[in-house]
Scaffold this active site. Structure first.
Site, mmCIF file in Angstrom:
data_model
loop_
_atom_site.group_PDB
_atom_site.id
_atom_site.type_symbol
_atom_site.label_atom_id
_atom_site.label_comp_id
_atom_site.label_asym_id
_atom_site.label_seq_id
_atom_site.Cartn_x
_atom_site.Cartn_y
_atom_site.Cartn_z
ATOM 1 N N GLY A 46 0.823 -1.202 0.000
ATOM 2 C CA GLY A 46 0.000 0.000 0.000
ATOM 3 C C GLY A 46 0.864 1.261 0.000
ATOM 4 O O GLY A 46 0.543 2.247 -0.662
ATOM 5 N N ASN A 50 -6.424 5.251 10.197
ATOM 6 C CA ASN A 50 -5.969 3.979 10.773
ATOM 7 C C ASN A 50 -5.875 3.990 12.300
ATOM 8 O O ASN A 50 -5.761 2.944 12.903
ATOM 9 C CB ASN A 50 -4.641 3.546 10.152
ATOM 10 C CG ASN A 50 -3.626 4.657 10.079
ATOM 11 O OD1 ASN A 50 -3.890 5.738 9.569
ATOM 12 N ND2 ASN A 50 -2.444 4.406 10.609
ATOM 13 N N GLN A 80 -7.259 1.267 4.850
ATOM 14 C CA GLN A 80 -8.081 0.866 6.004
ATOM 15 C C GLN A 80 -9.548 0.728 5.647
ATOM 16 O O GLN A 80 -10.315 0.107 6.387
ATOM 17 C CB GLN A 80 -7.948 1.879 7.147
ATOM 18 C CG GLN A 80 -6.629 1.869 7.860
ATOM 19 C CD GLN A 80 -6.378 0.605 8.653
ATOM 20 O OE1 GLN A 80 -7.294 -0.100 9.060
ATOM 21 N NE2 GLN A 80 -5.119 0.284 8.859
ATOM 22 N N SER A 139 -4.164 -2.432 -0.030
ATOM 23 C CA SER A 139 -3.144 -3.365 0.429
ATOM 24 C C SER A 139 -3.814 -4.680 0.796
ATOM 25 O O SER A 139 -4.904 -4.690 1.379
ATOM 26 C CB SER A 139 -2.417 -2.773 1.639
ATOM 27 O OG SER A 139 -1.430 -3.675 2.087
ATOM 28 N N ALA A 140 -3.148 -5.807 0.469
ATOM 29 C CA ALA A 140 -3.761 -7.121 0.703
ATOM 30 C C ALA A 140 -3.751 -7.529 2.175
ATOM 31 O O ALA A 140 -4.695 -8.158 2.652
ATOM 32 C CB ALA A 140 -3.021 -8.183 -0.125
ATOM 33 N N HIS A 141 -2.688 -7.171 2.902
ATOM 34 C CA HIS A 141 -2.541 -7.752 4.239
ATOM 35 C C HIS A 141 -3.472 -7.155 5.296
ATOM 36 O O HIS A 141 -3.496 -7.614 6.434
ATOM 37 C CB HIS A 141 -1.077 -7.712 4.705
ATOM 38 C CG HIS A 141 -0.569 -6.387 5.173
ATOM 39 N ND1 HIS A 141 -0.491 -6.058 6.499
ATOM 40 C CD2 HIS A 141 -0.105 -5.320 4.492
ATOM 41 C CE1 HIS A 141 0.015 -4.821 6.618
ATOM 42 N NE2 HIS A 141 0.247 -4.361 5.408
ATOM 43 N N CYS A 170 2.910 1.658 12.825
ATOM 44 C CA CYS A 170 4.024 2.333 12.181
ATOM 45 C C CYS A 170 4.689 3.333 13.098
ATOM 46 O O CYS A 170 5.846 3.672 12.932
ATOM 47 C CB CYS A 170 3.535 3.028 10.928
ATOM 48 S SG CYS A 170 2.258 2.083 10.137
HETATM 49 C C1 PLP Z 1 -1.248 -0.171 6.455
HETATM 50 C C2 PLP Z 1 -1.514 1.145 5.786
HETATM 51 C C3 PLP Z 1 -0.737 1.583 4.713
HETATM 52 C C4 PLP Z 1 0.484 0.849 4.245
HETATM 53 O O1 PLP Z 1 0.198 -0.344 3.593
HETATM 54 P P1 PLP Z 1 1.406 -1.403 3.457
HETATM 55 O O2 PLP Z 1 0.888 -2.425 2.515
HETATM 56 O O3 PLP Z 1 1.640 -1.937 4.825
HETATM 57 O O4 PLP Z 1 2.568 -0.658 2.912
HETATM 58 C C5 PLP Z 1 -1.057 2.791 4.124
HETATM 59 N N1 PLP Z 1 -2.091 3.507 4.538
HETATM 60 C C6 PLP Z 1 -2.878 3.118 5.566
HETATM 61 C C7 PLP Z 1 -4.022 3.973 5.975
HETATM 62 C C8 PLP Z 1 -2.606 1.926 6.226
HETATM 63 O O5 PLP Z 1 -3.359 1.549 7.254
#
Ligand code: PLP
Length: 392
Positions: A73, A153, A181, A201-203, A327
């Site tokens: 992401g 987030n 999110q 983002s997938a995770h 983070c």
């Molecule tokens: C987790 C997150 C990201 C980053 O995504 P990654 O795949 O971990 O790099 C970016 N923006 C938000 C709002 C997030 O929660």
């Protein structure tokens, strides 16, 4: 109470679902082709990518050709910022965003500021909301991009992206939303919302780590972020992470099919957690807006004590929660989001984020609250702060 393992940090990452994992497995050993190769195993990998692209596109009502897979992401966020800054630098050097973005946005904006770009960081109010008048007034004839996150987030605020994208359009300005999110947690329809770019983002949706995607509306051209081969329709180089992308596709399909069930399950348990904490533990406050909120998010301040201490003591009891976002939890800086909401530093330090997800049960919540009660009471007893206590 019997010992349990409880994970309440679904906004940091999610476990991969069994169905997702099973889809990925063949692509490590048997179906290992490079999607750019022209023989049969290559075509097989290519077909798997095409299918995943359709699955991700369906979740956000995009066309498959508008979905570009990335390494995460954060890469999607970086790509939009660098790409628009570069492609539109003749038109202007001004970007509008918010003070509460993810660091993938904020740190990239800071980098651009060092290279001559001007960034307006919109404020948020005590509930985490953006003032639409402040937003409207931020546009100048130099504005080239507005980027507003769909769902925060830390405190889970959901922003009115459709309305905000419309305002950007009226100014002839491109609009991006970091929807990492929001994906799977709030309805997303890129056509109805009218956004030009959307990061995923997938995770965060029960897919694997290390794969993300950028939705880029058809017809928009920005420079590539990763240069090299002609992968991703010539827009993002690098041999595709076929197993990861296949997993992302399956996770997106499950998120689409199970959307209503997921949202009501999370809301029910989140509200149950909120009610129990505020009833059973004195001097606790919920941060943010209980309406327009991520269905699984609860952000709570426990007065007189440190969130970090709560985190560590809960970890010893096999419960995962976080302070701020994953983070920023390794830095001692108080959350930039809560600070922007006007929460005083000492209360920010006493704040914990809980996020529930598909595997959370009511018994998990009961276990967490029982343990929280003990941990909070103990920490308050040894804390120099508190009602009737003073430093001297
Ligand atoms: C987790 C997150 C990201 C980053 O995504 P990654 O795949 O971990 O790099 C970016 N923006 C938000 C709002 C997030 O929660």
């Amino acid at each position: 109470m019997e010992l349990r393992e409880v994970y309440l940090d679904y906004s940091a990452t999610t476990p991969v679902k069994e169905e997702v994992f099973q889809e990925m497995v063949p692509f490590f050993m048997e179906r290992y082709g490079n999607a750019s190769s022209l023989y049969t195993p290559g075509l097989d990998a290519k077909r798997a990518l095409d299918h995943a692209r359709e699955q991700v596109a369906a979740l956000i009502n995009a066309k498959p050709q508008e979905v570009f897979f990335t390494g995460c992401g954060s890469e999607a966020d970086n790509w939009v910022l660098y790409g628009v800054a570069d492609a539109y630098k003749e038109k202007g050097n001004h970007i509008i965003t918010t003070i509460e973005e993810h660091h993938a946005m904020l740190h990239t904006c800071e980098y651009l500021e060092k290279h001559g770009f001007e960034i307006t960081y919109l404020n948020i109010d005590e509930k985490g909301r953006i003032d639409l008048e402040e937003y409207k007034n931020a546009f100048t004839d130099k504005t080239i991009l507005a980027s507003i996150m769909l769902v925060n987030n830390e405190v889970g605020t959901v922003h009115p992206i459709k309305e905000m994208a419309k305002i950007a359009k009226e100014h002839g300005v491109l609009f991006h939303t970091d929807a990492v999110q929001g994906l799977g947690n709030v309805p997303i329809d890129v056509v109805d919302m009218g956004v030009d770019f959307l990061s995923m983002s997938a995770h965060k949706i029960y897919g694997p780590k290390g794969v993300g995607a950028l939705f880029m509306r058809r017809g928009i051209r920005i420079p590539n972020f990763i240069h090299g081969g002609a992968q991703e329709m010539g827009r993002r180089a690098g041999t595709e992470n076929v197993p990861g992308i296949v997993g992302f596709g399956k996770a997106a399909e499950l998120a689409r099919v199970n959307f209503d069930k997921h949202v009501s399950h999370c809301k029910e348990l989140r509200d149950y957690l909120a009610e129990k904490i505020t009833k059973e533990i004195p001097d606790t406050y919920i941060n943010g807006d209980m309406e327009n909120r991520h269905p699984g998010n609860l952000n709570v301040t426990f007065e007189y004590i440190e969130g970090e201490s709560i985190l560590l003591m809960m970890d010893a009891r096999h419960v995962c929660v976080s302070t701020g976002s994953a983070c920023s939890s390794k830095s001692l800086k108080p959350s930039h989001v809560l600070a922007a909401m006007g929460v005083p530093d000492e209360l920010i330090h006493g704040t914990v984020r809980f996020t529930v997800g598909d595997f959370t049960t009511k018994e998990d919540i009961d276990y967490v609250v029982e343990n929280l009660k003990e941990v909070v009471a103990w920490l308050r007893e040894v804390s120099p702060l508190g009602p009737g206590k003073s430093w001297n």
